[in-house]
Design a protein around this motif. Sequence first.
Motif, PDB file in Angstrom:
ATOM      1  N   UNK A  17       0.838  -1.200   0.000  1.00 52.75           N
ATOM      2  CA  UNK A  17       0.000   0.000   0.000  1.00 52.75           C
ATOM      3  C   UNK A  17       0.875   1.252   0.000  1.00 52.75           C
ATOM      4  N   UNK A  18       1.882   1.252   0.843  1.00 52.61           N
ATOM      5  CA  UNK A  18       2.785   2.413   0.907  1.00 52.61           C
ATOM      6  C   UNK A  18       3.584   2.547  -0.388  1.00 52.61           C
ATOM      7  N   UNK A  19       4.108   1.438  -0.887  1.00 45.93           N
ATOM      8  CA  UNK A  19       4.951   1.463  -2.094  1.00 45.93           C
ATOM      9  C   UNK A  19       4.168   1.917  -3.327  1.00 45.93           C
ATOM     10  N   UNK A  20       2.914   1.515  -3.432  1.00 51.09           N
ATOM     11  CA  UNK A  20       2.117   1.866  -4.611  1.00 51.09           C
ATOM     12  C   UNK A  20       1.633   3.316  -4.554  1.00 51.09           C
ATOM     13  N   UNK A  21       1.244   3.793  -3.368  1.00 53.90           N
ATOM     14  CA  UNK A  21       0.611   5.106  -3.272  1.00 53.90           C
ATOM     15  C   UNK A  21       1.572   6.274  -3.110  1.00 53.90           C
ATOM     16  N   UNK A  22       2.785   6.061  -2.617  1.00 58.71           N
ATOM     17  CA  UNK A  22       3.646   7.209  -2.332  1.00 58.71           C
ATOM     18  C   UNK A  22       4.384   7.801  -3.530  1.00 58.71           C
ATOM     19  N   UNK A  23       4.817   7.044  -4.522  1.00 55.95           N
ATOM     20  CA  UNK A  23       5.467   7.709  -5.658  1.00 55.95           C
ATOM     21  C   UNK A  23       4.465   8.530  -6.472  1.00 55.95           C
ATOM     22  N   UNK A  24       4.949   9.580  -7.083  1.00 57.88           N
ATOM     23  CA  UNK A  24       4.078  10.382  -7.945  1.00 57.88           C
ATOM     24  C   UNK A  24       3.683   9.522  -9.153  1.00 57.88           C
ATOM     25  N   UNK A  26       2.701   8.160 -12.809  1.00 57.13           N
ATOM     26  CA  UNK A  26       3.064   8.543 -14.174  1.00 57.13           C
ATOM     27  C   UNK A  26       1.813   8.547 -15.034  1.00 57.13           C
ATOM     28  N   UNK A  27       1.909   9.166 -16.187  1.00 58.74           N
ATOM     29  CA  UNK A  27       0.759   9.243 -17.088  1.00 58.74           C
ATOM     30  C   UNK A  27       0.377   7.863 -17.623  1.00 58.74           C
ATOM     31  N   UNK A  28       1.334   6.936 -17.645  1.00 62.54           N
ATOM     32  CA  UNK A  28       1.077   5.596 -18.171  1.00 62.54           C
ATOM     33  C   UNK A  28       0.442   4.666 -17.146  1.00 62.54           C
ATOM     34  N   UNK A  29       0.367   5.093 -15.903  1.00 65.92           N
ATOM     35  CA  UNK A  29      -0.197   4.236 -14.853  1.00 65.92           C
ATOM     36  C   UNK A  29      -1.696   4.016 -15.095  1.00 65.92           C
ATOM     37  N   UNK A  30      -2.181   2.799 -14.843  1.00 62.84           N
ATOM     38  CA  UNK A  30      -3.602   2.519 -15.097  1.00 62.84           C
ATOM     39  C   UNK A  30      -4.545   3.174 -14.082  1.00 62.84           C
ATOM     40  N   UNK A  31      -4.006   3.638 -12.965  1.00 68.27           N
ATOM     41  CA  UNK A  31      -4.826   4.324 -11.972  1.00 68.27           C
ATOM     42  C   UNK A  31      -4.114   5.599 -11.533  1.00 68.27           C
ATOM     43  N   UNK A  32      -4.909   6.581 -11.112  1.00 64.79           N
ATOM     44  CA  UNK A  32      -4.343   7.849 -10.677  1.00 64.79           C
ATOM     45  C   UNK A  32      -4.446   7.915  -9.158  1.00 64.79           C
ATOM     46  N   UNK A  33      -3.319   7.791  -8.480  1.00 65.85           N
ATOM     47  CA  UNK A  33      -3.313   7.760  -7.022  1.00 65.85           C
ATOM     48  C   UNK A  33      -3.313   9.150  -6.401  1.00 65.85           C
ATOM     49  N   UNK A  34      -3.418  10.194  -7.205  1.00 67.41           N
ATOM     50  CA  UNK A  34      -3.444  11.537  -6.634  1.00 67.41           C
ATOM     51  C   UNK A  34      -4.722  12.301  -6.973  1.00 67.41           C
ATOM     52  N   UNK A  35      -5.586  11.720  -7.783  1.00 67.49           N
ATOM     53  CA  UNK A  35      -6.829  12.399  -8.175  1.00 67.49           C
ATOM     54  C   UNK A  35      -8.024  11.586  -7.702  1.00 67.49           C
TER      55      UNK A  35
END
Length: 113
Positions: A17-24, A26-35
């Motif tokens: 959970x920490x490893x997936x959510x903490x990096x900013x 990228x546009x290629x990621x299938x999910x947006x963890x900041x929006x």
Amino acid sequence: MWRTAFGVLLVAHGLLTIVIWTPRPSAAAPMDTSRSWLLGEARAVSVALAVVAGLLIAASGAGLLSHQDWWSVVGLGGGALSLALFALFFSGWWLLAITISTTLVVVAFRDLV
């Protein structure tokens, strides 16, 4: 054996959970963890929730592995925070993680009652 398997799964789930959510993201990621669909741009909220939830879930797994009575209280809190995080930043990619967190909440609640 089930205690060990579930404890290891919880430690891994918390750390992932920490490893997936903490990096900013990228546009290629299938999910947006900041929006968030509800909050809009909410990177600080997502990172804060992810770090706290991840630490609580990993701690509950460690507590379960070491036969501590407090594991269920910590797990219930971490699982609830994790579910809130997944609800605020929902994506179909989170279905397995939602299942793990829901299972944690149910098992921890049953252990408390």
